[in-house]
Design an enzyme around this catalytic site. Sequence first.
Site, PDB file in Angstrom:
ATOM      1  N   ASP A  43      74.663  55.591  73.759  1.00  0.00           N
ATOM      2  CA  ASP A  43      74.882  56.295  74.705  1.00  0.00           C
ATOM      3  C   ASP A  43      74.787  55.387  76.126  1.00  0.00           C
ATOM      4  O   ASP A  43      73.503  55.213  76.411  1.00  0.00           O
ATOM      5  CB  ASP A  43      73.896  57.543  75.030  1.00  0.00           C
ATOM      6  CG  ASP A  43      74.711  58.612  76.119  1.00  0.00           C
ATOM      7  OD1 ASP A  43      75.466  59.102  75.954  1.00  0.00           O
ATOM      8  OD2 ASP A  43      74.327  58.273  77.385  1.00  0.00           O
ATOM      9  N   TYR A  48      75.383  53.136  84.582  1.00  0.00           N
ATOM     10  CA  TYR A  48      73.946  52.279  84.146  1.00  0.00           C
ATOM     11  C   TYR A  48      74.116  50.721  84.330  1.00  0.00           C
ATOM     12  O   TYR A  48      73.052  49.914  84.039  1.00  0.00           O
ATOM     13  CB  TYR A  48      73.937  52.575  82.683  1.00  0.00           C
ATOM     14  CG  TYR A  48      73.511  54.171  82.264  1.00  0.00           C
ATOM     15  CD1 TYR A  48      73.561  55.113  83.183  1.00  0.00           C
ATOM     16  CD2 TYR A  48      73.796  54.577  81.067  1.00  0.00           C
ATOM     17  CE1 TYR A  48      73.586  56.583  83.061  1.00  0.00           C
ATOM     18  CE2 TYR A  48      73.255  55.807  80.904  1.00  0.00           C
ATOM     19  CZ  TYR A  48      73.410  56.834  81.643  1.00  0.00           C
ATOM     20  OH  TYR A  48      73.350  58.144  81.266  1.00  0.00           O
ATOM     21  N   HIS A 106      81.090  62.346  83.756  1.00  0.00           N
ATOM     22  CA  HIS A 106      79.398  62.300  83.820  1.00  0.00           C
ATOM     23  C   HIS A 106      79.035  63.544  84.539  1.00  0.00           C
ATOM     24  O   HIS A 106      77.918  64.058  83.943  1.00  0.00           O
ATOM     25  CB  HIS A 106      79.108  60.972  84.688  1.00  0.00           C
ATOM     26  CG  HIS A 106      77.784  60.430  84.542  1.00  0.00           C
ATOM     27  ND1 HIS A 106      77.435  59.058  84.458  1.00  0.00           N
ATOM     28  CD2 HIS A 106      76.619  61.001  84.039  1.00  0.00           C
ATOM     29  CE1 HIS A 106      76.274  58.867  83.901  1.00  0.00           C
ATOM     30  NE2 HIS A 106      75.565  60.078  83.857  1.00  0.00           N
ATOM     31  N   LEU A 188      63.304  63.839  75.731  1.00  0.00           N
ATOM     32  CA  LEU A 188      61.882  63.670  75.495  1.00  0.00           C
ATOM     33  C   LEU A 188      61.114  64.259  76.994  1.00  0.00           C
ATOM     34  O   LEU A 188      59.920  63.916  77.186  1.00  0.00           O
ATOM     35  CB  LEU A 188      61.342  62.282  75.227  1.00  0.00           C
ATOM     36  CG  LEU A 188      61.853  61.770  74.102  1.00  0.00           C
ATOM     37  CD1 LEU A 188      61.599  60.228  73.769  1.00  0.00           C
ATOM     38  CD2 LEU A 188      61.213  62.504  72.836  1.00  0.00           C
ATOM     39  N   ILE A 227      69.648  61.834  72.170  1.00  0.00           N
ATOM     40  CA  ILE A 227      69.805  60.464  72.567  1.00  0.00           C
ATOM     41  C   ILE A 227      68.628  59.634  73.199  1.00  0.00           C
ATOM     42  O   ILE A 227      68.650  59.199  74.261  1.00  0.00           O
ATOM     43  CB  ILE A 227      71.004  60.204  73.299  1.00  0.00           C
ATOM     44  CG1 ILE A 227      71.199  61.137  74.562  1.00  0.00           C
ATOM     45  CG2 ILE A 227      72.282  60.026  72.526  1.00  0.00           C
ATOM     46  CD1 ILE A 227      72.225  60.895  75.599  1.00  0.00           C
ATOM     47  N   LYS A 229      65.913  57.577  74.660  1.00  0.00           N
ATOM     48  CA  LYS A 229      65.892  56.169  75.466  1.00  0.00           C
ATOM     49  C   LYS A 229      64.404  55.647  75.303  1.00  0.00           C
ATOM     50  O   LYS A 229      63.426  56.277  75.479  1.00  0.00           O
ATOM     51  CB  LYS A 229      66.164  56.213  76.689  1.00  0.00           C
ATOM     52  CG  LYS A 229      65.942  54.816  77.473  1.00  0.00           C
ATOM     53  CD  LYS A 229      64.737  54.587  78.230  1.00  0.00           C
ATOM     54  CE  LYS A 229      64.553  53.494  79.127  1.00  0.00           C
ATOM     55  NZ  LYS A 229      63.015  53.350  79.439  1.00  0.00           N
ATOM     56  N   SER A 230      64.422  54.221  74.606  1.00  0.00           N
ATOM     57  CA  SER A 230      63.004  53.611  74.950  1.00  0.00           C
ATOM     58  C   SER A 230      63.436  52.049  75.068  1.00  0.00           C
ATOM     59  O   SER A 230      64.249  51.786  74.158  1.00  0.00           O
ATOM     60  CB  SER A 230      62.117  53.901  73.616  1.00  0.00           C
ATOM     61  OG  SER A 230      60.823  53.030  73.827  1.00  0.00           O
TER      62      SER A 230
HETATM   63  N1  LIG Z   1      74.580  62.459  81.169  1.00  0.00           N
HETATM   64  C1  LIG Z   1      73.728  62.653  82.203  1.00  0.00           C
HETATM   65  O1  LIG Z   1      73.540  62.761  83.451  1.00  0.00           O
HETATM   66  C2  LIG Z   1      72.220  61.887  81.806  1.00  0.00           C
HETATM   67  C3  LIG Z   1      71.153  61.659  82.465  1.00  0.00           C
HETATM   68  C4  LIG Z   1      69.879  61.231  82.001  1.00  0.00           C
HETATM   69  C5  LIG Z   1      70.015  60.550  80.889  1.00  0.00           C
HETATM   70  N2  LIG Z   1      71.178  60.790  80.128  1.00  0.00           N
HETATM   71  C6  LIG Z   1      71.140  59.790  78.593  1.00  0.00           C
HETATM   72  O2  LIG Z   1      70.156  60.388  77.904  1.00  0.00           O
HETATM   73  C7  LIG Z   1      69.130  59.302  77.548  1.00  0.00           C
HETATM   74  C8  LIG Z   1      67.809  59.830  77.291  1.00  0.00           C
HETATM   75  O3  LIG Z   1      67.432  60.491  78.486  1.00  0.00           O
HETATM   76  P1  LIG Z   1      66.214  59.733  79.275  1.00  0.00           P
HETATM   77  O4  LIG Z   1      66.439  58.245  79.296  1.00  0.00           O
HETATM   78  O5  LIG Z   1      66.404  60.307  80.918  1.00  0.00           O
HETATM   79  O6  LIG Z   1      64.642  60.129  79.011  1.00  0.00           O
HETATM   80  P2  LIG Z   1      63.887  60.286  77.614  1.00  0.00           P
HETATM   81  O7  LIG Z   1      64.844  59.807  76.526  1.00  0.00           O
HETATM   82  O8  LIG Z   1      63.809  61.837  77.545  1.00  0.00           O
HETATM   83  O9  LIG Z   1      62.684  59.608  77.793  1.00  0.00           O
HETATM   84  C9  LIG Z   1      62.850  58.268  77.987  1.00  0.00           C
HETATM   85  C10 LIG Z   1      61.325  57.957  78.362  1.00  0.00           C
HETATM   86  O10 LIG Z   1      60.375  58.403  77.438  1.00  0.00           O
HETATM   87  C11 LIG Z   1      59.646  56.951  77.316  1.00  0.00           C
HETATM   88  N3  LIG Z   1      59.393  57.124  75.750  1.00  0.00           N
HETATM   89  C12 LIG Z   1      60.406  57.192  74.961  1.00  0.00           C
HETATM   90  N4  LIG Z   1      60.080  57.118  73.402  1.00  0.00           N
HETATM   91  C13 LIG Z   1      58.675  57.679  73.467  1.00  0.00           C
HETATM   92  C14 LIG Z   1      57.811  58.150  72.918  1.00  0.00           C
HETATM   93  N5  LIG Z   1      57.882  57.938  71.479  1.00  0.00           N
HETATM   94  N6  LIG Z   1      56.436  58.240  73.355  1.00  0.00           N
HETATM   95  C15 LIG Z   1      56.177  58.307  74.395  1.00  0.00           C
HETATM   96  N7  LIG Z   1      57.074  57.824  75.389  1.00  0.00           N
HETATM   97  C16 LIG Z   1      58.369  57.668  74.956  1.00  0.00           C
HETATM   98  C17 LIG Z   1      60.417  55.862  77.460  1.00  0.00           C
HETATM   99  O11 LIG Z   1      59.422  54.881  77.699  1.00  0.00           O
HETATM  100  P3  LIG Z   1      59.789  53.093  77.410  1.00  0.00           P
HETATM  101  O12 LIG Z   1      61.428  52.703  77.622  1.00  0.00           O
HETATM  102  O13 LIG Z   1      59.169  52.550  78.408  1.00  0.00           O
HETATM  103  O14 LIG Z   1      59.540  53.189  75.720  1.00  0.00           O
HETATM  104  C18 LIG Z   1      61.101  56.276  78.852  1.00  0.00           C
HETATM  105  O15 LIG Z   1      60.472  56.392  79.949  1.00  0.00           O
HETATM  106  C19 LIG Z   1      69.560  58.338  78.819  1.00  0.00           C
HETATM  107  O16 LIG Z   1      68.989  57.106  78.380  1.00  0.00           O
HETATM  108  C20 LIG Z   1      70.970  58.098  78.895  1.00  0.00           C
HETATM  109  O17 LIG Z   1      71.660  57.715  77.812  1.00  0.00           O
HETATM  110  C21 LIG Z   1      72.445  61.044  80.568  1.00  0.00           C
END
Ligand SMILES: NC(=O)c1ccc[n+]([C@@H]2O[C@H](COP(=O)([O-])OP(=O)(O)OC[C@H]3O[C@@H](n4cnc5c(N)ncnc54)[C@H](OP(=O)(O)O)[C@@H]3O)[C@@H](O)[C@H]2O)c1
Length: 275
Positions: A43, A48, A106, A188, A227, A229-230
Amino acid sequence: MIDVTLNTGAAMPQLGFGVWQVPDDDAYTAVKAALEAGYRSIDTARIYENEAGTGRALRDSQIPRDELFVTTKLWNSDQGFDETLRAFDASLERLGLDHVDLYLIHWPVPEQDKYVDSWKAMERLHAEGRAKAIGLSNFTEKTLGRLLASADVVPAVNQIELHPHLAQDRMRELGAEHGIATEAWSPLGQGKELLGEPVLTEIGAAHGKSPAQVVLRWHLQRGTIVIPKSVTPSRIKENIDVFDFELSDEEMGRIGTLDSGSRLGPDPDEMNWLG
Ligand SMILES: NC(=O)c1ccc[n+]([C@@H]2O[C@H](COP(=O)([O-])OP(=O)(O)OC[C@H]3O[C@@H](n4cnc5c(N)ncnc54)[C@H](OP(=O)(O)O)[C@@H]3O)[C@@H](O)[C@H]2O)c1
């Protein structure tokens, strides 16, 4: 890996990989690691600024295109009929692909009021087969209702902020009524306070799993697409290692009590930022 069947008939992996806030070069490395770990759905989004690195990792992987599921998104300032068509071409170009599996609006950006026109362009891209499925992100009851009133194609997906602190039961219910799959962004809780909730640690300890794995399992058992992210290789692997345990109804219920309705991101009905 489990798939969700979209209203187009296409299969979308229920667990994919997000790359928000990952610089282009790092996106290459992270997506490469994710594909090696077994993720097949990625995704990204125009805003981005990592479609190029993401696309390069996808192509270099040599994984057949029909085994990959690629999502990108139309940015707010690119909305409008002609603008959408142009923005889509530019995204495909950066990705180095001839189609995407899912193209999303978006944010609705209510003040700008262009999402109905943008959707008409998305419908054309879908008819041309260049966007195999089209969908929405951050649509609420209000904006979804208005879009559906004039849509010829029902959106395949609505990607919204969703995690145990914001369980979004109403939007999930609405999606199900219309055949729109719900996809969780920040599944997460962005790795912040949510993962420190004692109930997640306790449930995790009972299964030999981390709080993040418990949260992902909660999503999967509710039928939501996720989805996470890490950029950390060990977490990339940890987050896909969630298919060998099951939460009981009682455990699902305890996680359900964490819903406080609190958002990490903006209220989509008030979000009018053009970037
Ligand atoms: N449509 C929209 O408006 C919108 C908005 C926000 C996000 N998104 C999409 O959704 C995806 C995911 O959301 P997000 O990136 O906001 O947040 P998320 O996936 O909820 O969390 C990512 C964060 O959690 C940490 N993390 C990941 N796995 C972990 C684990 N197993 N244990 C502890 N910490 C962990 C990551 O750190 P590290 O990376 O440092 O490991 C990062 O800081 C985005 O990447 C994007 O593709 C879409």
